[in-house]
Write an enzyme that holds these catalytic residues in place. Structure first.
Site, mmCIF file in Angstrom:
data_model
loop_
_atom_site.group_PDB
_atom_site.id
_atom_site.type_symbol
_atom_site.label_atom_id
_atom_site.label_comp_id
_atom_site.label_asym_id
_atom_site.label_seq_id
_atom_site.Cartn_x
_atom_site.Cartn_y
_atom_site.Cartn_z
ATOM 1 N N SER A 1 46.614 -11.508 -3.613
ATOM 2 C CA SER A 1 46.977 -11.582 -2.205
ATOM 3 C C SER A 1 47.656 -10.297 -1.756
ATOM 4 C CB SER A 1 47.918 -12.767 -1.967
ATOM 5 O OG SER A 1 48.402 -12.776 -0.638
ATOM 6 N N THR B 1 0.831 -1.211 0.000
ATOM 7 C CA THR B 1 0.000 0.000 0.000
ATOM 8 C C THR B 1 0.863 1.257 0.000
ATOM 9 O OG1 THR B 1 -1.836 -1.103 1.139
ATOM 10 C CG2 THR B 1 -1.730 1.298 1.305
ATOM 11 N N LYS C 1 50.615 -13.999 -6.720
ATOM 12 C CA LYS C 1 49.442 -14.869 -6.673
ATOM 13 C C LYS C 1 48.274 -14.190 -7.391
ATOM 14 C CE LYS C 1 46.997 -17.897 -3.431
ATOM 15 N NZ LYS C 1 45.602 -17.699 -3.854
ATOM 16 N N ASN D 1 -4.064 -3.977 -4.381
ATOM 17 C CA ASN D 1 -4.013 -5.421 -4.592
ATOM 18 C C ASN D 1 -4.071 -5.854 -6.050
ATOM 19 O OD1 ASN D 1 -4.017 -5.296 -1.853
ATOM 20 N ND2 ASN D 1 -6.115 -6.003 -1.590
#
Length: 469
Positions: A320, A103, A326, A144
Site C-alpha cells: 500500500s 499474406t 500492509k 494459405n
C-alpha cells in the site's frame, strides 16, 4: 531500379512506392505496415523463425527436384539460416493482427529472404532479377499453407517451454505436499467449516490437477503436428510440383526436428483450423485451474490477524502507498489476471476459428496473436508463481490447530460413535456457548480422553475408515 536519395522505388500490382534503400523488406511489407498499425507489436520471434524454416525447406526441396536453380536455392537457404539464428528480425515490420489471412506476414518473409539472397549473390536490394520474392522464395507455396504451418510450428515450440514449467510447478507442489503432510487443519466447503484435512493433502490435490493438465496439453499438441504444406491456395496443390508436395513435409520435419506429418486431406487441412481452438481450450482449462489454486492461497493466507492465516506467503513488496506494513498476495493476484487474459484469448480464438468461410479461414493472424500470448504468459506466470511464491510458503501450524479445535467441524468424525442427533446437539451447544466440541464431549462423559485422541488423530480424520473405540 530507380534510386531517390536514400530510398529505392519498388513496384507491385498497386503501383510504385519508396522503400528505404537499406531495408531488406520490400514494397508489400511496407504497405502492410502502413495499413495495419493495430497492436504496435511485431511478429513473435519464434514465428519469424518458423517462417524461415518453411522457406528453407521449400528451397531445399525445390532445388532437389530441379525446380529452383542451385545458386538461387543455396542463397535462399543461407538467408533463411541467418534468420533462424536470430538475424534480420528487425526487418519483419508487419503488425501481428492484419487483414489478408497473413499474406503480409508471408510477403514480409519472402521479401527479406529474397533481398538477403540477392546481396549474398552480389546483387542489390530491390533488384529481383536474381532472386524474386514470389517466383523463387515462395515457389510452390501459398500464404494459405505457409502461415498455418508456421503457426503450428510456433505453437508447438512455445508449448515445449510451457510444459517444462508445468512439470516444475507439479514437482514444487508435490514437495510442499510432503512438507505439510503432518499438519491437520479445517477443510471448508462453500466457505463454511466442513471436516478436517491435512494441509499436505490440499497441496497434493493441486499437484494432481497440474499433472492432469500436463497430460491434456501433451495430448492436444499432437493435433498441431499435422500441417497442410503442399496445399498451396485452397488444398488442391495448384502450382506445386507433385514431387515437392510429397517431399516438403518430410524435409520440413527434418530441418525443424519436429515430427510433422502432412494432412491426409489437404483441402480439409486448409479449410479447418479447429486444432487451434482445441489447444486454446486446454490452455484456458489449465489457467482456470491455476486461478482456483491462487484463490485458495489468497484465502488461507488472509489476515494476518483477522483472516485464516493458516499459511504465510513470502513477502515480495509493499502492499500500500497509504497503509504502513500492509503486504498483499501479489503473485497469486497476477496468476488470477493471467487466467482472465487466457480465457479472453480463448474466446477470441473460438470466434475466429468459427468465422472461416468456404476454402479458407482468413483470421489466423488474430488466432496466433492470442494463442502465442496465452502460451507465453502462462509460462512466465508459472515461473513467478514457483520462484516468488510457492517454494517459500510456510505453514502456521499453531493457527491451523487453533482453528481446528475451535470449529464444530470435527463433530462429523464423532458421529459414528455418538450418533448424528447427539452430534447436532453438541455442535449447536458449541456454537452457542463458545465451548469446544472436545470440552463438551468430555464434560458429558460421552468419550474418554484416550478415545477422543484416537478418533481425532490426523490419520483417522483424513482417510477412509471408522476408528474403533
Amino acid at each position: 531500379m530507380e534510386i531517390i536519395s536514400d530510398h529505392r522505388i519498388e513496384s507491385d500490382s498497386i503501383g510504385s512506392h519508396q522503400v528505404p534503400i537499406e531495408a531488406y523488406y520490400g514494397v508489400q511489407s511496407l504497405r502492410a505496415q502502413e495499413n495495419f498499425n493495430i497492436t504496435g507489436n511485431k511478429l513473435h520471434p519464434t514465428f519469424i523463425q518458423s517462417l524461415a524454416y518453411i522457406k528453407k525447406a521449400a528451397a531445399v526441396t525445390n532445388g532437389a527436384i530441379n525446380r529452383l536453380d542451385p545458386k538461387k536455392s543455396q542463397a535462399i537457404i543461407e538467408a533463411c539460416d541467418e534468420i533462424i539464428d536470430g538475424e534480420l528480425l528487425n526487418e519483419f515490420i508487419v503488425d501481428p493482427i492484419q487483414g489478408g489471412a497473413g499474406t503480409s506476414m508471408n510477403m514480409n518473409a519472402n521479401e527479406v529472404i529474397a533481398n538477403r539472397a540477392n546481396t549474398l549473390l552480389q546483387g542489390d536490394k530491390g533488384d529481383y532479377n536474381l532472386v524474386h520474392p514470389n517466383d523463387h522464395v515462395n515457389y510452390g507455396q501459398s500464404t494459405n499453407d505457409v502461415i498455418p504451418t508456421a503457426g503450428k510450428i510456433t505453437a508447438y515450440q512455445l508449448c515445449v517451454g510451457l510444459q517444462k514449467e508445468m512439470v516444475r510447478l507439479q514437482e514444487t507442489l508435490e514437495k510442499k505436499a510432503e512438507e505439510f503432510d503432518h499438519i491437520l487443519k479445517m477443510g471448508r466447503t462453500q466457505m463454511q467449516d466442513a471436516i478436517p484435512i491435512r494441509l499436505g493433502q490440499e497441496f497434493k490435490a493441486y499437484a494432481v490437477a497440474v499433472e492432469r493438465n500436463c497430460q491434456r496439453l501433451d495430448y492436444v499438441i499432437q493435433e498441431i503436428l499435422t500441417i497442410n504444406m503442399g496445399a498451396t491456395a485452397i488444398g488442391t496443390g495448384l502450382n506445386a510440383d507433385s514431387q515437392y508436395v510429397q517431399q516438403i513435409v518430410p524435409e520440413l520435419a527434418s530441418i525443424t526436428g519436429i515430427p510433422l506429418v502432412q494432412a491426409q486431406d489437404l483441402i480439409d487441412g486448409t479449410q479447418h483450423i479447429d486444432s487451434f481452438s482445441m489447444i486454446s481450450g486446454v490452455l484456458r482449462t489449465f489457467a482456470l485451474t491455476l486461478s482456483k489454486m491462487a484463490n485458495d492461497l489468497r484465502l488461507i493466507s488472509s489476515g494476518p490477524k483477522t483472516g485464516f492465516n493458516e499459511i504465510n506467503l513470502p513477502k515480495k513488496q509493499n502492499g500500500s502507498s497509504i497503509m504502513p506494513g500492509k503486504v498483499n498476495p501479489v503473485i497469486p493476484e497476477v496468476i488470477n489476471q493471467i487466467a482472465f487474459k487466457v480465457a479472453g484469448n480463448d474466446t477470441t480464438i473460438a470466434m475466429a476459428v468459427e468465422a472461416g468461410q468456404l476454402e479458407l479461414n482468413a483470421f489466423e493472424p488474430v488466432i496466433f496473436y492470442a494463442l502465442f500470448e496465452s502460451i507465453s504468459i502462462l509460462e512466465n506466470g508459472i515461473k513467478t508463481f514457483v520462484d516468488n511464491c510457492l517454494i517459500d510458503i510456510t505453514a502456521n501450524e499453531d493457527r491451523c490447530k487453533e482453528l481446528l479445535e475451535s470449529s464444530v467441524g470435527i463433530i462429523t468424525a464423532l458421529v459414528p460413535h455418538i450418533g448424528y442427533q447427539k452430534g447436532s446437539e453438541i455442535a449447536n451447544e458449541a456454537l452457542f456457548t463458545g465451548q469446544s466440541v472436545r470440552e463438551i464431549i468430555l464434560k458429558e462423559d460421552l468419550l474418554s480422553e484416550e478415545e477422543l485422541e484416537r478418533i481425532l488423530s490426523p490419520d483417522q480424520m483424513t482417510s477412509p475408515g471408522i476408528c474403533q473405540r
